[in-house]
Structure formats: structure tokens, C-alpha cells
Design an enzyme around this catalytic site. Sequence first.
Site, PDB file in Angstrom:
ATOM      1  N   ARG A   8     -20.526  38.089  26.327  1.00 43.59           N
ATOM      2  CA  ARG A   8     -19.900  39.583  25.929  1.00 43.59           C
ATOM      3  C   ARG A   8     -20.829  40.026  24.813  1.00 43.59           C
ATOM      4  O   ARG A   8     -21.220  39.245  23.983  1.00 43.59           O
ATOM      5  CB  ARG A   8     -19.135  39.613  25.809  1.00 43.59           C
ATOM      6  CG  ARG A   8     -18.006  39.470  27.227  1.00 43.59           C
ATOM      7  CD  ARG A   8     -16.269  38.976  26.721  1.00 43.59           C
ATOM      8  NE  ARG A   8     -16.002  40.456  26.170  1.00 43.59           N
ATOM      9  CZ  ARG A   8     -14.751  40.537  25.360  1.00 43.59           C
ATOM     10  NH1 ARG A   8     -14.512  39.417  25.155  1.00 43.59           N
ATOM     11  NH2 ARG A   8     -14.916  41.437  25.088  1.00 43.59           N
ATOM     12  N   SER A  10     -19.495  42.257  22.163  1.00 41.61           N
ATOM     13  CA  SER A  10     -18.576  42.270  21.202  1.00 41.61           C
ATOM     14  C   SER A  10     -18.809  41.530  19.698  1.00 41.61           C
ATOM     15  O   SER A  10     -19.611  40.028  20.527  1.00 41.61           O
ATOM     16  CB  SER A  10     -17.067  42.034  21.303  1.00 41.61           C
ATOM     17  OG  SER A  10     -16.848  40.881  21.444  1.00 41.61           O
ATOM     18  N   LYS A  77      -8.798  31.009  26.354  1.00 45.64           N
ATOM     19  CA  LYS A  77      -7.825  31.331  26.846  1.00 45.64           C
ATOM     20  C   LYS A  77      -7.811  32.951  27.693  1.00 45.64           C
ATOM     21  O   LYS A  77      -6.886  33.259  28.395  1.00 45.64           O
ATOM     22  CB  LYS A  77      -7.235  31.804  25.351  1.00 45.64           C
ATOM     23  CG  LYS A  77      -7.321  33.149  24.588  1.00 45.64           C
ATOM     24  CD  LYS A  77      -6.743  33.144  23.554  1.00 45.64           C
ATOM     25  CE  LYS A  77      -8.010  34.683  22.649  1.00 45.64           C
ATOM     26  NZ  LYS A  77      -7.354  35.569  23.517  1.00 45.64           N
ATOM     27  N   ASP A  78      -9.249  32.944  27.946  1.00 42.64           N
ATOM     28  CA  ASP A  78      -9.866  34.503  28.105  1.00 42.64           C
ATOM     29  C   ASP A  78      -9.931  34.189  30.092  1.00 42.64           C
ATOM     30  O   ASP A  78     -10.472  35.302  30.573  1.00 42.64           O
ATOM     31  CB  ASP A  78     -10.650  35.502  27.418  1.00 42.64           C
ATOM     32  CG  ASP A  78     -10.531  35.667  26.805  1.00 42.64           C
ATOM     33  OD1 ASP A  78      -8.796  35.684  26.274  1.00 42.64           O
ATOM     34  OD2 ASP A  78     -10.584  36.584  25.992  1.00 42.64           O
ATOM     35  N   THR A 121      -0.464  44.434  19.529  1.00 48.23           N
ATOM     36  CA  THR A 121      -0.709  43.761  19.980  1.00 48.23           C
ATOM     37  C   THR A 121      -1.169  44.132  21.875  1.00 48.23           C
ATOM     38  O   THR A 121      -0.443  45.115  22.100  1.00 48.23           O
ATOM     39  CB  THR A 121      -0.350  42.117  20.509  1.00 48.23           C
ATOM     40  OG1 THR A 121       0.151  40.888  20.877  1.00 48.23           O
ATOM     41  CG2 THR A 121       1.496  42.459  20.836  1.00 48.23           C
ATOM     42  N   SER A 123      -0.937  40.726  23.557  1.00 41.65           N
ATOM     43  CA  SER A 123      -0.415  40.342  24.984  1.00 41.65           C
ATOM     44  C   SER A 123       1.040  40.142  25.001  1.00 41.65           C
ATOM     45  O   SER A 123       2.131  40.510  24.239  1.00 41.65           O
ATOM     46  CB  SER A 123      -0.906  38.695  23.766  1.00 41.65           C
ATOM     47  OG  SER A 123      -0.006  37.574  24.124  1.00 41.65           O
ATOM     48  N   ARG A 125       2.495  37.833  26.054  1.00 43.15           N
ATOM     49  CA  ARG A 125       3.325  36.601  25.196  1.00 43.15           C
ATOM     50  C   ARG A 125       3.904  36.979  23.235  1.00 43.15           C
ATOM     51  O   ARG A 125       4.729  36.172  23.464  1.00 43.15           O
ATOM     52  CB  ARG A 125       2.371  35.506  25.029  1.00 43.15           C
ATOM     53  CG  ARG A 125       2.149  34.885  23.834  1.00 43.15           C
ATOM     54  CD  ARG A 125       1.484  32.908  23.853  1.00 43.15           C
ATOM     55  NE  ARG A 125       0.265  33.398  23.535  1.00 43.15           N
ATOM     56  CZ  ARG A 125      -0.223  33.424  22.356  1.00 43.15           C
ATOM     57  NH1 ARG A 125       1.225  33.673  21.554  1.00 43.15           N
ATOM     58  NH2 ARG A 125      -0.972  34.317  21.615  1.00 43.15           N
ATOM     59  N   ARG A 126       2.775  37.484  22.703  1.00 39.85           N
ATOM     60  CA  ARG A 126       2.902  38.010  21.521  1.00 39.85           C
ATOM     61  C   ARG A 126       3.813  39.158  21.697  1.00 39.85           C
ATOM     62  O   ARG A 126       4.875  38.837  20.434  1.00 39.85           O
ATOM     63  CB  ARG A 126       1.781  37.978  21.191  1.00 39.85           C
ATOM     64  CG  ARG A 126       1.037  36.915  20.579  1.00 39.85           C
ATOM     65  CD  ARG A 126      -0.704  38.323  20.156  1.00 39.85           C
ATOM     66  NE  ARG A 126      -1.581  36.238  19.832  1.00 39.85           N
ATOM     67  CZ  ARG A 126      -2.505  36.711  20.083  1.00 39.85           C
ATOM     68  NH1 ARG A 126      -3.596  38.065  20.009  1.00 39.85           N
ATOM     69  NH2 ARG A 126      -3.927  35.912  19.781  1.00 39.85           N
ATOM     70  N   ARG A 143      -5.547  47.821  22.208  1.00 40.44           N
ATOM     71  CA  ARG A 143      -6.756  47.156  22.927  1.00 40.44           C
ATOM     72  C   ARG A 143      -7.834  47.498  21.617  1.00 40.44           C
ATOM     73  O   ARG A 143      -7.441  48.223  20.806  1.00 40.44           O
ATOM     74  CB  ARG A 143      -7.031  47.885  24.054  1.00 40.44           C
ATOM     75  CG  ARG A 143      -6.630  47.301  24.995  1.00 40.44           C
ATOM     76  CD  ARG A 143      -6.778  46.338  25.483  1.00 40.44           C
ATOM     77  NE  ARG A 143      -8.224  46.072  25.936  1.00 40.44           N
ATOM     78  CZ  ARG A 143      -8.839  46.026  26.748  1.00 40.44           C
ATOM     79  NH1 ARG A 143      -8.552  47.026  27.246  1.00 40.44           N
ATOM     80  NH2 ARG A 143     -10.076  45.732  26.859  1.00 40.44           N
ATOM     81  N   GLY A 144      -8.948  46.935  21.318  1.00 39.12           N
ATOM     82  CA  GLY A 144     -10.082  47.280  20.513  1.00 39.12           C
ATOM     83  C   GLY A 144     -10.589  45.793  20.123  1.00 39.12           C
ATOM     84  O   GLY A 144      -9.706  44.645  20.119  1.00 39.12           O
ATOM     85  N   ASN A 145     -11.902  45.998  20.048  1.00 37.31           N
ATOM     86  CA  ASN A 145     -12.036  44.564  19.297  1.00 37.31           C
ATOM     87  C   ASN A 145     -11.394  44.351  17.363  1.00 37.31           C
ATOM     88  O   ASN A 145     -10.387  45.401  17.263  1.00 37.31           O
ATOM     89  CB  ASN A 145     -13.326  44.751  18.473  1.00 37.31           C
ATOM     90  CG  ASN A 145     -13.901  46.106  17.759  1.00 37.31           C
ATOM     91  OD1 ASN A 145     -12.984  46.665  16.696  1.00 37.31           O
ATOM     92  ND2 ASN A 145     -15.186  46.621  17.563  1.00 37.31           N
ATOM     93  N   VAL A 146     -11.254  43.417  16.882  1.00 44.64           N
ATOM     94  CA  VAL A 146     -11.129  42.903  15.704  1.00 44.64           C
ATOM     95  C   VAL A 146     -10.957  43.694  14.158  1.00 44.64           C
ATOM     96  O   VAL A 146      -9.853  44.392  14.020  1.00 44.64           O
ATOM     97  CB  VAL A 146     -11.179  41.571  15.214  1.00 44.64           C
ATOM     98  CG1 VAL A 146     -10.813  41.083  13.819  1.00 44.64           C
ATOM     99  CG2 VAL A 146     -11.251  40.395  16.184  1.00 44.64           C
ATOM    100  N   THR A 148     -11.616  47.084  14.784  1.00 45.60           N
ATOM    101  CA  THR A 148     -10.625  48.761  15.032  1.00 45.60           C
ATOM    102  C   THR A 148      -9.271  48.183  15.295  1.00 45.60           C
ATOM    103  O   THR A 148      -8.384  48.795  14.357  1.00 45.60           O
ATOM    104  CB  THR A 148     -10.642  48.617  16.678  1.00 45.60           C
ATOM    105  OG1 THR A 148     -11.849  48.903  16.606  1.00 45.60           O
ATOM    106  CG2 THR A 148      -9.914  50.007  17.334  1.00 45.60           C
ATOM    107  N   ARG A 149      -8.549  47.169  15.685  1.00 43.79           N
ATOM    108  CA  ARG A 149      -7.486  46.365  15.390  1.00 43.79           C
ATOM    109  C   ARG A 149      -7.169  46.784  13.805  1.00 43.79           C
ATOM    110  O   ARG A 149      -6.171  46.696  13.199  1.00 43.79           O
ATOM    111  CB  ARG A 149      -6.944  44.893  16.148  1.00 43.79           C
ATOM    112  CG  ARG A 149      -6.713  45.380  17.094  1.00 43.79           C
ATOM    113  CD  ARG A 149      -7.103  43.579  18.119  1.00 43.79           C
ATOM    114  NE  ARG A 149      -7.254  43.879  19.302  1.00 43.79           N
ATOM    115  CZ  ARG A 149      -6.544  43.139  20.674  1.00 43.79           C
ATOM    116  NH1 ARG A 149      -5.337  42.441  20.510  1.00 43.79           N
ATOM    117  NH2 ARG A 149      -6.942  43.040  21.809  1.00 43.79           N
ATOM    118  N   CYS A 240      -1.516  36.873  35.132  1.00 41.47           N
ATOM    119  CA  CYS A 240      -1.799  37.651  33.515  1.00 41.47           C
ATOM    120  C   CYS A 240      -0.821  38.083  32.733  1.00 41.47           C
ATOM    121  O   CYS A 240      -0.686  38.281  30.948  1.00 41.47           O
ATOM    122  CB  CYS A 240      -2.833  39.037  33.133  1.00 41.47           C
ATOM    123  SG  CYS A 240      -2.328  39.668  34.356  1.00 41.47           S
TER     124      CYS A 240
END
Length: 313
Positions: A8, A10, A77-78, A121, A123, A125-126, A143-146, A148-149, A240
Site C-alpha cells: 500500500r 500509506s 492483523k489486517d 479509534t 477498532s 476491540r479497542r 479513520r486516517g493515517n497515523v 492524521t490521528r 471484523c
Amino acid sequence: MTVRLGTRGSALALAQAGRIRDAIQALGEPCELVVVTTQGDVSKASLAQIGGTGVFAGALRAALLAEEVDLVVHSLKDLPIDPAPGLVVAGVPVREDARDVLCARDGLDLAALPAGATVGTGSPRRHAQLIDRRDDLRVVDLRGNVDTRLGRVRDGALDAVVLSWAGLARLGRLDAATEVLDLESWPTAAGQGALALEVREADSDPATPIGAVIAKLTDPSARDAATAERRVLGLLEAGCAAPIGVASTVGEGSATLWASVHRPGGGRRLDRRRTVSFAADDRGAELAAAADALAAELLAAGAADLAPLGAQA
């Protein structure tokens, strides 16, 4: 031959793939990155709405099947539990730390966040783990890349986000973490911190050029542990949207595998654990047996009534 490594685009995916490219080149094999755009990279919808983390794998797998690339690297994990026809996860390199981390304003840890604090988050789970730990928190989809978060925390839109240690480490951003969440009480996604090297079946044999490269990059301990963690999800038929954490530790002659199944949105959880001993050649088999027993215990304790199971993604 130049190995075409699909990834990918990213920043995190490129950092991960770059490590694998460098390792392949260190073996004396030419290697180049081939960037593949996935649905998960262009859609702004939540992961649950567009099909879960598996949306990141589909385009990479299509490129591999079309022979546009020779090898693809995924965050394990993805990767969906069900294998893709004609493809094989042939290797797992040395695994990064599997823990989650909190990245909060003002250097706060989870306990110190003010009542009603907003945590982001994507997720399930989180989300459940946050509410199980602090039911006063407001958890929002993110959502978004690291960058962005983390930016949502810096600009004051959020009080905190939860990310993976591995992702921050690979980007050189561990300084953003304000608390490392203990794996014992906060098991993460099955395979978190590990990378998967996927190839066409014909290239999976170590006797082939690509297979030989992957065999040299594979860490057997990481492979066996991550495989067992994912086996638990497969036996639970966890899709998911299922908020399930699975983690493991592997020592010289013993290993422990544990899991937690949460009610969606939090409020109730089931925890089970298995420890096994093994001889050097039996680690994979013993971990697989532990995964079988762990999943059976969770199902017997009512996991299917607690979480949405029976729906692969």
C-alpha cells in the site's frame, strides 16, 4: 531477477515494506517497491462499513494473482483469516512489539483522562476495551493515517487516540505515546506487530527463488505465535466487527496464549488463557493445540452470545 514487492502507499505501509525491501537487498537480491492503491486507502467510511481491515488486502492480492508483483507485505492483523485461493502466507519476519499505546494530550495516561474525555479509534476491540476500563469515556470512530490521528489530538478535537506500538515504532513516532497498555490485561489484535509475506502458491516452496528469499526472512517463533493467535479467531469464526483480543508470549520451552471476547461497545468480557510446554520441534503443534482449547473454552463460556461470531471478514 528484481523482486517486485507490492505494498500500500500509506506512510506506514511504505515504512514496513521498506524494511522488507532492505532485508531482501541485504541478501544480495535486487528489490523494488510497487505501490498498489486499495479501497481502504481511498474510502472515508468506517472500516466496519466497507468490509473491515480485509479491504486493505484485496487489491494487493489481486496484483499478486495478476503477476504484477512477486510478493506482497501485509500487516498480519489486517489480513483476513481465510486464505486467498492460489496464494500462501509463506513467511513472517521478526515481530515488533504487539502492544497498543495511548497517545493523549498533556502527556496523560488512561487513568488520568478527565471524565467524559473523547478517545478516537476505528477498532471495535479497542472501543470495547476502553469502555471496559473507563465507562465514562466518549469513544468515537476514527479513520486516517497515523499523522492524521495524532493531529486530531494536537488540534484539540480529541483527548486521545489508541494506536499500535509497532506502527509508531516503524514510523519513528514512539515519542507520541503517553502510555503503553499492558498486553496481559489488554490483548491486542491477533498477529499485531507481525508482517505477513504473501506469494503465489508456486513461489512458496523454499526451492524457488522467491521462496528461498522468504525462508531467510522468516522468524519461526513469530510465525508460530501469530499463526496460533489467528487460529483462535478462525475457530471462533470472528468477523471484523467482533471485539476480540488475542495475544501470546513464547519462551524457550513454553508459551502462553490468551484471549478476551468483549460485548460490542464494552460492558462485559470473557477471558481465557492456556500455557503449554514443548520440545524444539513441537512448538507450532503445541501452540495450535492451545488455540483449539482456548477457542473451545471461550465458546463453552458463551462467547457466541457475547460477540458477533460466525461472520468471517
